[in-house]
Every structure is written in structure tokens, then in C-alpha cells.
Design a protein around this motif. Structure first.
Motif, PDB file in Angstrom:
ATOM      1  N   LEU A   1     -62.669  12.502-124.339  1.00 44.70           N
ATOM      2  CA  LEU A   1     -62.256  12.381-122.935  1.00 44.70           C
ATOM      3  C   LEU A   1     -60.821  12.876-122.797  1.00 44.70           C
ATOM      4  N   GLN A   2     -60.375  12.953-121.521  1.00 47.37           N
ATOM      5  CA  GLN A   2     -59.050  13.473-121.211  1.00 47.37           C
ATOM      6  C   GLN A   2     -58.226  12.372-120.547  1.00 47.37           C
ATOM      7  N   LEU A   3     -57.031  12.143-121.075  1.00 46.11           N
ATOM      8  CA  LEU A   3     -56.108  11.159-120.506  1.00 46.11           C
ATOM      9  C   LEU A   3     -54.916  11.892-119.896  1.00 46.11           C
ATOM     10  N   LEU A   4     -54.743  11.755-118.589  1.00 44.26           N
ATOM     11  CA  LEU A   4     -53.623  12.368-117.879  1.00 44.26           C
ATOM     12  C   LEU A   4     -52.603  11.280-117.560  1.00 44.26           C
ATOM     13  N   ALA A   5     -51.340  11.531-117.880  1.00 42.28           N
ATOM     14  CA  ALA A   5     -50.321  10.502-117.651  1.00 42.28           C
ATOM     15  C   ALA A   5     -49.031  11.151-117.169  1.00 42.28           C
ATOM     16  N   SER A   6     -48.314  10.405-116.320  1.00 43.13           N
ATOM     17  CA  SER A   6     -47.020  10.890-115.844  1.00 43.13           C
ATOM     18  C   SER A   6     -45.939   9.884-116.167  1.00 43.13           C
ATOM     19  N   GLY A   7     -44.698  10.380-116.269  1.00 40.36           N
ATOM     20  CA  GLY A   7     -43.561   9.502-116.468  1.00 40.36           C
ATOM     21  C   GLY A   7     -43.689   8.639-117.701  1.00 40.36           C
ATOM     22  N   THR A   8     -43.240   7.419-117.572  1.00 44.54           N
ATOM     23  CA  THR A   8     -43.223   6.513-118.719  1.00 44.54           C
ATOM     24  C   THR A   8     -44.624   6.138-119.181  1.00 44.54           C
ATOM     25  N   ALA A   9     -45.644   6.347-118.357  1.00 42.39           N
ATOM     26  CA  ALA A   9     -47.020   6.006-118.738  1.00 42.39           C
ATOM     27  C   ALA A   9     -47.515   6.842-119.909  1.00 42.39           C
ATOM     28  N   ILE A  10     -46.838   7.963-120.204  1.00 41.56           N
ATOM     29  CA  ILE A  10     -47.280   8.796-121.327  1.00 41.56           C
ATOM     30  C   ILE A  10     -47.240   8.005-122.627  1.00 41.56           C
ATOM     31  N   HIS A  11     -46.314   7.060-122.726  1.00 37.44           N
ATOM     32  CA  HIS A  11     -46.147   6.320-123.979  1.00 37.44           C
ATOM     33  C   HIS A  11     -47.289   5.326-124.181  1.00 37.44           C
ATOM     34  N   TRP A  12     -47.742   4.662-123.120  1.00 38.32           N
ATOM     35  CA  TRP A  12     -48.891   3.760-123.253  1.00 38.32           C
ATOM     36  C   TRP A  12     -50.143   4.572-123.526  1.00 38.32           C
ATOM     37  N   THR A  13     -50.204   5.752-122.934  1.00 38.96           N
ATOM     38  CA  THR A  13     -51.393   6.587-123.090  1.00 38.96           C
ATOM     39  C   THR A  13     -51.494   7.132-124.511  1.00 38.96           C
TER      40      THR A  13
END
Length: 889
Positions: A741-753
């Protein structure tokens, strides 16, 4: 607490009285005057004594109010530098064409406003003929903030001087075809004429103050000599109810902005009725401005009143004028002479005797038409006084009649703001009143004609000669393109290299980048850092000693931290605008700097950094003002997101600003995850806003206060960063047939992703690719453009669809924002779409607890991913239940 005889204590009771007997004699003298000549005489003597003391330099408190009369008596008016008869004819043509334009447009249903300009015509005409400096002379000319509802009169004058045609006037409020005139001053819609948008009431006064201040800033920093530029702000008395209208009065006085004049059109009416029905708005405004430290000039009465004041030997007339509430005075302008004699002059014997020597014609002239704001000489004297006054800004309180010259059906009527047209008969009456040579035959088929005396007429020649002497047409907006060279690469490369094992928040990364860019030899001095009193919160204190905090007084004290490396340094040529606790003031600063490329021909690069929650939510109207004024620069929402700011809670936790920002077409919105993304975005922003093909846009970046190791920039990601999406880390398949699957994240959420990516692979055998979504807004804007192209028969594939083409599995978008932010692009994603976000109110807790609460932490992402795969039959449903239990969800 009162003393035994009921006397309230005074601050004077705390001061030693060196001669109590002398003090008692003064008090006894005042008592005697009050007893034998009356309290009015005693009050008069006290005011004259205080006035004399002020002029003599004796340090006594200023009077906050003066009598309800003109500040400048007729005997003290300067000689009039012009042809009053010609100017009267010019004003008449302008009044006619403004009314004709709105009336003709009303037949099409587009409306317009007539009454405001009718009241203010001489306030503008006198300025255009004698005071407002144009942009074709020395310097930048004056800056004119035109009252929005008066725009028809400004168009009428531009028509008279040849800058507009009848076709333009007939397209008033009809802009869809591209050749229309905007309803109000809108630079984005008519950029060669209007400089400042003003019809969002209250923002004009606020912006005018900060524009005058920025003019001084440019001069003190030796960027542009603005000594000959004066800021004129034309305002309505009703507009002064807006809190923004008076929010910065103390700043203007404190910084002695004598390059600023407010002209408040006191026609005593709001949109629905009287401004201060039971009180007096002029007196209220006088006290407010005097108390703030402004010079106040009242221009209330026309020459017809001179005879009445000369006959007022007892002061009864002045007292009566002071006590009559505004709504009653408005009523006098609509009632017959008998009513005025009874209700105004009948209040006391002295006025009854005065009225006996006044003819009905004299009373009619005084109460129906004779106001200071309707007479060129009165306005001229007020403007001269404003320019002559030094050391403080000036406000001119000019009394007028709303709907003046439009006839009895308009003048002073409560409903005249909503009245959009005159009948043919009313126009004919207006023609006679103004003395215009318009024959009855011109009213063919009931259509009101425009009037023009001819391109070579005395009126037009005079108008053009006066403007030539003052430096060219006004209002006018001029852009002399100045391309800024690209700054040195050093600052950008430092962020692109990453931070290694050192942790750094993206807020600090942005500040470090700007600090490096401010050292650039070519463009460094053009950066304008703006912060509303939280510079230390954002790690900007290192700029204090190097760049300095702007103050026109410099530093008149020894700072408490003078012995420290990063001490608080103020300087007359300081670069930082540290505004105190006023986001509205900081935004007004930003707008002045962001439009300096047009106002002064000097491109500046402002960046305004603020608590994210207190940007778009608190000052969103000014963001639209910025867009309308074609401003450029970087707006930075720091401590962004709903969960990154620990402990502050609901009112500080921002999860929606990107959604609000997406509504503004001029705002390019980015939510970068890494320092190198900031470097790429800022570099491209400088090119797009200040390069050879400069665009009228501004940038909104959100940055975070959460320290994280900053990776080095991968190769070939620049396009994806700018367009809004690129694959940051491809997943490693635990086995050849593992679900993906594909996980798209912006800002600080990239770290949790990224943590969820690891958990999915190691604990569940699922492969996830992680994408950095730097801009949901730019992805949507590109997709909308593709849809629009399709309507024109052009085939274009949205970037987000191209970027994700062939990517296996469902797509899950994650951010520290409410789900509507990433959901903006869902309709253009071909894969199964779902999103995680921080909908709801913010709360105080640790970052980890807040993210668990909103369901966006790594375990929550993992469970959401498994749930999406289970729906597709790619993992068993039991895996979802097991994951929930394992992670305690």
C-alpha cells in the motif's frame, strides 16, 4: 474611598503644595466666576488657561475635547492656491458622472453607492488639485487609501481626465468580460489605478498606519528616500467602529508619524442610520485621537455659519451645537425652517433672540448644506495644517451631509446607502443645482447621459495641469520591474546536506536558512523579518544583535541583557519588525513590505512567522487583503499542527489553517516535512516572486517545533517537492507476495508514518511506500487546472495521478491536520483512498498521548492500513483485531 465630607481623593493630594494660600486664591477666583458669570464662563476660562499653558510649554494634561467648532477659524485660513470656480465645475462633473454611472448600472441589477462620494467630493477634489503627489515626480509619490464606497467618484474623475472612457463606466461592476471596473478599490482587478484595497472596513486605517511606518523604515534603513511621501487615509465615521480602525493609533503617535493623515468623513451616518444617534461622533473621535497623541483638526462648519458665530456673544450657540445629538442634527437637515426655529433655537432665550435676526434663507443654508467638508477653502486649510504639523500624525474630522447635492430624496436619509439610482427628474434638479450644460434632449429614452466638458475644455486643462504639477495622475499604481539576483547557494546547501545525528525542528531550519540569506551581499538587506513578540519562541533571538530590531528612536536605554551574546538590540536601521502582541499589526507590516515593489519600486522579501493557530484563523481577512494588493513574501505558521505543540491546548492547537489557506488563490501552501524541502521551496519561491517572470503570489509554509534528525536530500526530488508529492522511502517487501500500500504524509506526520512503515513490514509482513506530500493544496490546484483544461478540449493528467500511477494497493493519507486537508485531492487518486487526521478540538497533553487520542500515531496508522487491506481481502480480518489488541487501541 471618599473623605468625611465626600470629596474624592486626587493624585494632586499626594503632591506637596508649596503655597496653599495661593492655591486657595485660584480656587476662590474660579468659584467667584462660576457664581457671578455662570458655570459656562468658568469652564471657558479654564479651557483657555489650559490652552495657553499648552502653547507655553507648561506640562499640563491636554484637553481631550474642544468646542464643536472649526479648529481653524475663517480668519486664520491660508490663501487658496487655485481657481475655486473651475474646481467647483470639475467637482460638479464628477458628482454627475458618479451618480450617472451607478444609476445606469442599477438598471442591470449590479448596484453601486452614490451617497458616500456625494458627501466627500470636496475632500477628494481638494486633495487631487493641491496635495496628492503622483508617481511621476520625485520619490514614490503619496499613498492614497480611498474610502471604498466612494469609488464611483474616483472613476468619474479618471473619466474626466481621459484615463477612462464611457465604455469603462458602462462596465462598472461587470468584470467577467475582462474590461469592467471593480466595485471598490481592488488592485488585483484594476492594477494600473488602485494601489490599496480598502472596502473590508477597518483594514484601511490599520494598513495606512503601518504603511506610513514602513515608509520610515525604508528611509531609516537607507533603502529608499521616502521623505516626500505622505499617506492619506480616507475613512468613514461609521468605519471607525471597527476595532482595527483604531488598533494602532498609539503606534502612529508613539513613532511620530507626521507623514500620515486620516481624513474622516463625518456625515454622521452608518449604512443603516446615525453613527452615534444619541451622542456626537466627532467629539468622541476627537477625544480618542487626542488621547492617543494625534493632532486633531475639526472642519465642521462652512462659511455660512460665520454670521451665526459672530452673533453668539453669550456662547449659547456653541453650547447648543455641543449638546445636540447627531441623530437630531441629521433630522434638522430634513425638516422645515419652522421646525429648526422651534427645536434648535427655541431651547433657551439667547438663541431665540439670535434666531430673530436670521432669515429663513440663512437658516436653510446653514442647516441644509453649509458644512466644512463641502467647501474647498475649509478643506484646503485643514490639509495645509496637517502637512505643516510635525511630530505627530493628524486626523481631520470633516463634517458633511451624506447624499449632498443629490436632492431632498437622498440628503441625510437613513436609507441613502441602499439607494442606487436617481430618477430623470432628480437628475434634472441636480443639473440645475450644479450648473451643468446638459440639455433635456440628452435624456433620450430615459437614459441618463454622462457629461464631459470636452478634452480641451478649461476644466480638463486645469485638472491635468494641476496633476502634472503634483507629479502625474492619482490614484495610480506603477510597477517598475526590479529582478532580484538569486542568493548564494550556501544557505540552501546547508539544509540539503541534512543534520546528521543532530536533531533540528523545521522551525529552526527555516530560521537558519533566512539568517544565512540575510547575509547575502546582493539581497540580504531586502529581507524583512516580522514577528509578533515571540521571536525567542521561534529561535530568532540570534538575529537581535546582528540584524537589530527596528525602532525610530534607536535604543535610549541600556538593555538588561547587554552583557549577553544575543542581547536585545534596537536600532534606527534595525531590520527586524518585532511588533508586540498584535498579529493584525504584524500582518499590516507584512502587506506594506510585500507590496513595496509597487509602492516604492523597491522589492522587499518579508517573512512573517507566528504561532500557526493565530494566522489564518485570526487575520484571514488581511491574507485576502494581501492577495488583493498583489503582495509577495513568506508567511510562516510555526508550531504548526494539532499535536506538535505540547501543553498549550485547544486555543493553540492548529489543525485547520491549511484548509482556510486553500481558499485563497494567491497563496501557495506547503507543509514540508524536512529541512531540505524548506530549502527547495524557499529557493523556488524567491525565483517565482522576484525573478524575471515574477508572479503575484505569496507562500504559506507550516513548520514544526518538534526536533528530529534531518535527512539529506535524495536526488531528483525537487520537482515532486514543488508540485506537492514524491516518494520518500520505498518499502522493502518481506516476501515476494506481501500485500502493498501507499502511505502519504505531510509535515511532522512523516515521522509517525515511517514508524508505521517499519511496523507493517516487521510485524505484519506488509510493504508500504512512504510519500512526502509537501503540498496538498498545490496538488489540488494542479488537478483543478487539468479539469479546466478538459473543458477546453485539452487532455491533461493531474500530477498526483501521474505520480501515483501504477502504485499498488490502497492509499492512506496522514497529516497533523483535519482530514479535509488531504481529502482535497481524493477525487483525483485512482487507488482506494482513506485518510487519517486530527479532526475535533485540540487538547493539552504529551505529543504521544495527543496522537493516540486523534488516532494518527504509528500504531493507529498500522491498524488503519491493515483494515484497508482486509477490505480488499489481502490480509485476514483477524489481523486487524489482533493489531488493535496488541497496540491497545
Amino acid at each position: 474611598m471618599a473623605d468625611p465630607v465626600g470629596k474624592l481623593p486626587s493624585e494632586l493630594d499626594q503632591l506637596p503644595d508649596r503655597d496653599a494660600e495661593e492655591t486657595a486664591e485660584w480656587a476662590a477666583s474660579l468659584d467667584a466666576v462660576a457664581q457671578h458669570a455662570g458655570p459656562h464662563r468658568a469652564a471657558y476660562l479654564m479651557r483657555r488657561t489650559l490652552q495657553h499653558a499648552e502653547r507655553a510649554g507648561v506640562p499640563v494634561p491636554r484637553l481631550l475635547e474642544t468646542d464643536y467648532v472649526n479648529t481653524i477659524p475663517t480668519s486664520a485660513e491660508p490663501g487658496f492656491d487655485g481657481d475655486e470656480e473651475l474646481e467647483s465645475r470639475i467637482a460638479g462633473w464628477n458628482r454627475w458622472n458618479a451618480a450617472a454611472m451607478v444609476t445606469r448600472g442599477s438598471k442591470l441589477g449590479v448596484g453601486g453607492h452614490i451617497a458616500t462620494f456625494a458627501s466627500a467630493a470636496w475632500l477628494y477634489e481638494t486633495g487631487f488639485n493641491h496635495f496628492f503627489r503622483g508617481k511621476e515626480g520625485d520619490g514614490s509619490g503619496d499613498q492614497l487609501y480611498i474610502q471604498g464606497h466612494a469609488s464611483p467618484g474616483i472613476y468619474a474623475r479618471a473619466f474626466l481626465d481621459g484615463r477612462l472612457t464611457e465604455a469603462h463606466l458602462d462596465n462598472f461592476r461587470q468584470e467577467a468580460g475582462g474590461a469592467g471596473l471593480p466595485s471598490y478599490p481592488h488592485p488585483r482587478r484594476l492594477p494600473w489605478l488602485w494601489e490599496f484595497p480598502t472596502v473590508s472596513m477597518g483594514l484601511g486605517p490599520l494598513s495606512a498606519i503601518y504603511q506610513a511606518r514602513f515608509n520610515r523604515y525604508l528611509r531609516n534603513r537607507s533603502i529608499k528616500d521616502t521623505a516626500n511621501s505622505h499617506v492619506w487615509a480616507f475613512l468613514g465615521d461609521g468605519e471607525m467602529d471597527e476595532p482595527e480602525s483604531t488598533a494602532a493609533l498609539a503606534l502612529a503617535a508613539r513613532e511620530q508619524l507626521d507623514n500620515l493623515t486620516f481624513v474622516i468623513n463625518c456625515n454622521l451616518q452608518r449604512l443603516d442610520g446615525p453613527v452615534r444617534a444619541n451622542f456626537k461622533i466627532v467629539q468622541e473621535l476627537e477625544a480618542q485621537f487626542r488621547g492617543a497623541g494625534w493632532n486633531v483638526v475639526k472642519t465642521l462648519w462652512g462659511n455660512a455659519w460665520d454670521e451665526l458665530f459672530a452673533l453668539d456673544t453669550t456662547g449659547a450657540l456653541v453650547r447648543r451645537l455641543r449638546e445636540v445629538p447627531d441623530a437630531q442634527f441629521q433630522t434638522y437637515a430634513t425638516r422645515d425652517i419652522a421646525y429648526i426655529r422651534e427645536h434648535f433655537f427655541g431651547s433657551e432665550p439667547a438663541l431665540v433672540e439670535l434666531a430673530k435676526v436670521l432669515t429663513d434663507a440663512k437658516i436653510a443654508e446653514c442647516f441644509y448644506t453649509s458644512r466644512g467638508g463641502h467647501e474647498a477653502r475649509k478643506v484646503y486649510a485643514a490639509y495645509r495644517a496637517a502637512l505643516a504639523h510635525k511630530g505627530a500624525p493628524t486626523v481631520i474630522l470633516a463634517q458633511t451631509v451624506k447624499g449632498h447635492t443629490l436632492g431632498k430624496g437622498f440628503a441625510s436619509k437613513n436609507a441613502n446607502h441602499q439607494m442606487k439610482k436617481l430618477s430623470v427628474d432628480e437628475f434634472k434638479d441636480m443639473r440645475e443645482l450644479l450648473g451643468l450644460p446638459i440639455p433635456d434632449s440628452a435624456f433620450a429614452d430615459g437614459v441618463v447621459p454622462y457629461g464631459h466638458p470636452g478634452a480641451d475644455s478649461p476644466e480638463v486643462r486645469y485638472l491635468q495641469e494641476r496633476r502634472a504639477a503634483l507629479g502625474g495622475p492619482a490614484p495610480a499604481r506603477r510597477v517598475h520591474q526590479v529582478v532580484l539576483p538569486e542568493p548564494e547557494e550556501r544557505g540552501f546547501k546547508a539544509l540539503q546536506k541534512g543534520s546528521g545525528s543532530q536533531e533540528m525542528a523545521t522551525t529552526m531550519a527555516f530560521v537558519r536558512l533566512v539568517k544565512d540569506l540575510m547575509r547575502d551581499k546582493e539581497t540580504g538587506r531586502r529581507w524583512v523579518p516580522i514577528v509578533p513578540d515571540e521571536a525567542r519562541t521561534f529561535g530568532m533571538e540570534s538575529l537581535f544583535p546582528s540584524a537589530g530590531i527596528y525602532s525610530p528612536l534607536g535604543q535610549t536605554y541600556e538593555p538588561v541583557d547587554r552583557d549577553q551574546l544575543m542581547y536585545y538590540k534596537e536600532a534606527t536601521d534595525g531590520q527586524i519588525l518585532n511588533e508586540g502582541i498584535t498579529e493584525a499589526g504584524a500582518m499590516a507590516d507584512f502587506i506594506a513590505a510585500a507590496t513595496s515593489y509597487a509602492t516604492h519600486g523597491e522589492p522587499m522579501i518579508p517573512f512573517y512567522i507566528f504561532y500557526s493557530m493565530f494566522g489564518w484563523q485570526r487575520t484571514g481577512d488581511q491574507m485576502w487583503q494581501l492577495a488583493d494588493q498583489l503582495g509577495k513574501g513568506f508567511i510562516v505558521g510555526a508550531t504548526a499542527g494539532r499535536t506538535t505543540l505540547t501543553g498549550e491546548g485547544l486555543q493553540h492547537a492548529d489543525g485547520h489553517s491549511h484548509l482556510i489557506a486553500s481558499t485563497n488563490p494567491a497563496s501557495l501552501n506547503y507543509d514540508p516535512a524536512f529541512a531540505y524541502e524548506i530549502a527547495v521551496i524557499v529557493k523556488d519561491g524567491l525565483r517565482r516572486m522576484y525573478g524575471p517572470d515574477a508572479e503575484d503570489v505569496f507562500y504559506y509554509l507550516t513548520v514544526y517545533n518538534e526536533p528530529k534528525p534531518q535527512p539529506a536530500m535524495p536526488e531528483g526530488v525537487e520537482e515532486g517537492i514543488l508540485k506537492g508529492l514524491y516518494r520518500f522511502k520505498e518499502g522493502t517487501a518481506p516476501r515476494p507476495d506481501s500485500p502493498r500500500l501507499q502511505l502519504l504524509a505531510s509535515g511532522t506526520a512523516i515521522h509517525w508514518t515511517l514508524e508505521a512503515q517499519r511496523m507493517l513490514a516487521e510485524e505484519w509482513g506488509v510493504t508500504a511506500d512512504v510519500w512526502s506530500a509537501t503540498s496538498w493544496g498545490e496538488l489540488r490546484r494542479d488537478a483543478l487546472a487539468a479539469d479546466e483544461a478538459l473543458l477546453r478540449g485539452e487532455e491533461r493528467t493531474p500530477y498526483v495521478r501521474r505520480a501515483l500511477a501504477g502504485a499498488p494497493g490502497p492509499v492512506i493519507a496522514v497529516s497533523d491536520w483535519m482530514r479535509q486537508v488531504p481529502d482535497q485531492i481524493s477525487q483525483w487518486v485512482e487507488q482506494d483512498w482513506s485518510s487519517l487526521g486530527t479532526d475535533g478540538f485540540g487538547l493539552s497533553d504529551t505529543r504521544e498521548a495527543a496522537r493516540r487520542h486523534f488516532g494518527v500515531d504509528a500504531p493507529s496508522i498500522t491498524v488503519a492500513a491493515l483494515a484497508q487491506l482486509a477490505r480488499r481481502g489481502e490480509v485476514p480480518a483477524s489481523a486487524v483485531k489482533e493489531a488493535r489488541e496488541r497496540y491497545g487501541l
